[in-house]
Design an enzyme around this catalytic site. Structure first.
Site, short mmCIF file in Angstrom:
data_model
loop_
_atom_site.label_atom_id
_atom_site.label_comp_id
_atom_site.label_asym_id
_atom_site.label_seq_id
_atom_site.Cartn_x
_atom_site.Cartn_y
_atom_site.Cartn_z
N GLY A 1 44.37 43.07 39.85
CA GLY A 1 42.91 42.93 40.31
C GLY A 1 41.73 43.46 38.82
N CYS A 2 40.56 43.28 39.52
CA CYS A 2 40.29 44.20 38.14
C CYS A 2 39.71 45.42 38.37
CB CYS A 2 38.66 43.54 38.27
SG CYS A 2 37.68 42.86 39.70
#
Length: 309
Positions: free
Chosen positions: A113-114
Site C-alpha cells: 500500500g502507498c
C-alpha cells in the site's frame, strides 16, 4: 525474450499508470481486451492464463476471484489490491525490505500500500537493527494526493469543490494497518491518521518519535546513519543527510510522476524528539512504480528500468 503481461483492471488509475511505464518497452508485450470483453469472464480467464505475468488492479474481492481463475502454475501474479498483502504464500513486493532475490523468485507478489510503503521504509530497518523497540505505540500521520483513493475519491473531489483537507479512517479501521504492523515487525498496531488534500498525486508519511521516553532509542543522527546504511545500495530509496533548509516539506499540484522515495530524520536541537518523514508519489513507489519494479525483477531486468527517478 518478450514477457507477456495482462493488466486486469487496466482502465483504473493504477493500471493506466503501469501501462504508461511499460509503453515503448520491447521487453514486454501487453495483452489487452476491448471494452466489450473486459467484463467477459471467459475472455478474462483466457487472458489471465495466457499471460506470463498478470498485474491485478482490482478491488479486493475481484482480485481474489481473478487469482482463482488462473488454472496453471506458470503465470505469475502481482496484485495491487489489499487482498493478499498479509496472506500466506504471497511475497510482499517491497524488495528493499524483503530482499530483491525474494521478489525475483516469487510467483505471487502483493504490491504494498502507498501509506505502508512510507511507514515501513522508515520503521522496519530501525526495528530490525534494534534501534527502536518492537513494543512501542508508534503514531503515523500521513497525507496523500486524492488519486490514492481511486476513481471514487477522484470523483468526490470533482463533485465537492473547495475541500482543502479530508481526514478519514477515524473509525480506526483502515485496511493498511495490518501490513504496517506485520512488515515493520511490531507488537502493537500503529495509530494511523491518514488524510488527503486537493493535489492529484504525492504523499508525505511521518512518524514522530519522543526519543527521550523511548527505551534505548538513539539520537536522530544515529537513526539517520542507520537508514542511510540500510538503503545504501538502492537507486529508488534515498536518505537525506540534512534537514530541509526551509524547515518545510510541501506537496505541489501538477508534479510529474516519480517512482523514488526520499526519507528524512529530523531531530530537535535538544535531542529529545525526532521526526521520521517519507516523501513519495502515491501513484509511483506507492503503487504503479512499485509494481513495475517487481515486474522488472521477476523478468530478470534491472529493477529501475522504465521508472522515473
Amino acid at each position: 525474450m518478450t514477457t507477456t503481461v495482462f493488466i486486469d483492471g487496466a482502465a483504473g488509475t493504477t493500471g493506466l499508470e503501469i501501462a504508461a511505464r511499460l509503453e515503448g518497452r520491447s521487453e514486454f508485450a501487453l495483452i489487452t481486451l476491448t471494452d466489450d470483453r473486459r467484463k467477459d469472464a471467459m475472455a478474462r480467464a483466457e487472458a489471465l492464463n495466457d499471460a506470463d505475468v498478470v498485474i491485478l488492479c482490482l478491488p479486493d474481492d475481484a482480485a481474489r476471484e481473478a487469482v482463482g481463475l488462473i488454472a496453471n502454475d506458470r503465470t505469475r501474479v502481482i496484485d495491487a489490491s489489499t487482498a493478499h498483502r498479509v496472506a500466506d504464500g504471497w511475497t510482499y513486493g517491497f524488495p528493499e525490505i524483503v530482499g530483491r532475490d525474494a521478489v525475483a523468485a516469487a510467483t505471487r507478489i502483493a504490491n504494498p500500500g502507498c501509506y505502508p510503503t512510507g511507514f515501513i521504509a522508515l520503521i522496519a530497518p530501525l526495528v530490525r537493527a534494534g534501534l527502536l523497540p518492537v513494543a512501542w505505540p508508534y503514531n503515523c500521520h500521513a497525507v496523500s494526493g486524492y488519486s490514492g483513493g481511486g476513481k471514487a475519491l477522484i470523483d468526490r473531489f470533482a463533485r465537492e469543490p473547495g475541500i482543502a483537507w479530508r481526514g478519514y479512517a477515524l473509525d480506526f479501521g483502515h485496511k493498511h494497518v495490518p501490513e504496517m504492523q506485520a512488515y515493520a515487525h511490531l507488537a502493537i498496531a500503529p495509530l494511523f491518521a491518514p488524510a488527503v488534500v486537493p493535489a492529484y498525486r504525492g504523499m508525505v508519511v511521518e512518524v514522530p518519535l519522543p526519543i527521550e521516553i523511548i527505551p534505548g532509542a538513539p539520537d536522530a543522527a544515529r537513526l539517520r546513519e542507520a537508514l542511510a546504511a540500510f538503503y545504501a545500495g538502492s537507486a529508488v530509496v534515498t536518505v537525506a543527510q540534512t534537514a530541509p533548509e526551509s524547515g518545510e516539506i510541501v506537496l505541489r499540484e501538477g508534479v510529474a510522476p516519480w517512482d523514488g522515495m526520499r526519507l528524512h530524520v529530523i531531530g530537535s536541537e535538544d535531542g529529545r524528539q525526532a521526526r521520521l518523514v517519507a516523501e513519495l508519489d502515491n501513484l509511483g513507489k506507492g503503487a504503479s512504480g512499485a509494481a513495475v519494479q517487481s515486474l522488472n525483477l521477476i523478468s530478470g531486468l534491472p529493477e529501475t528500468a522504465g521508472l522515473s527517478l
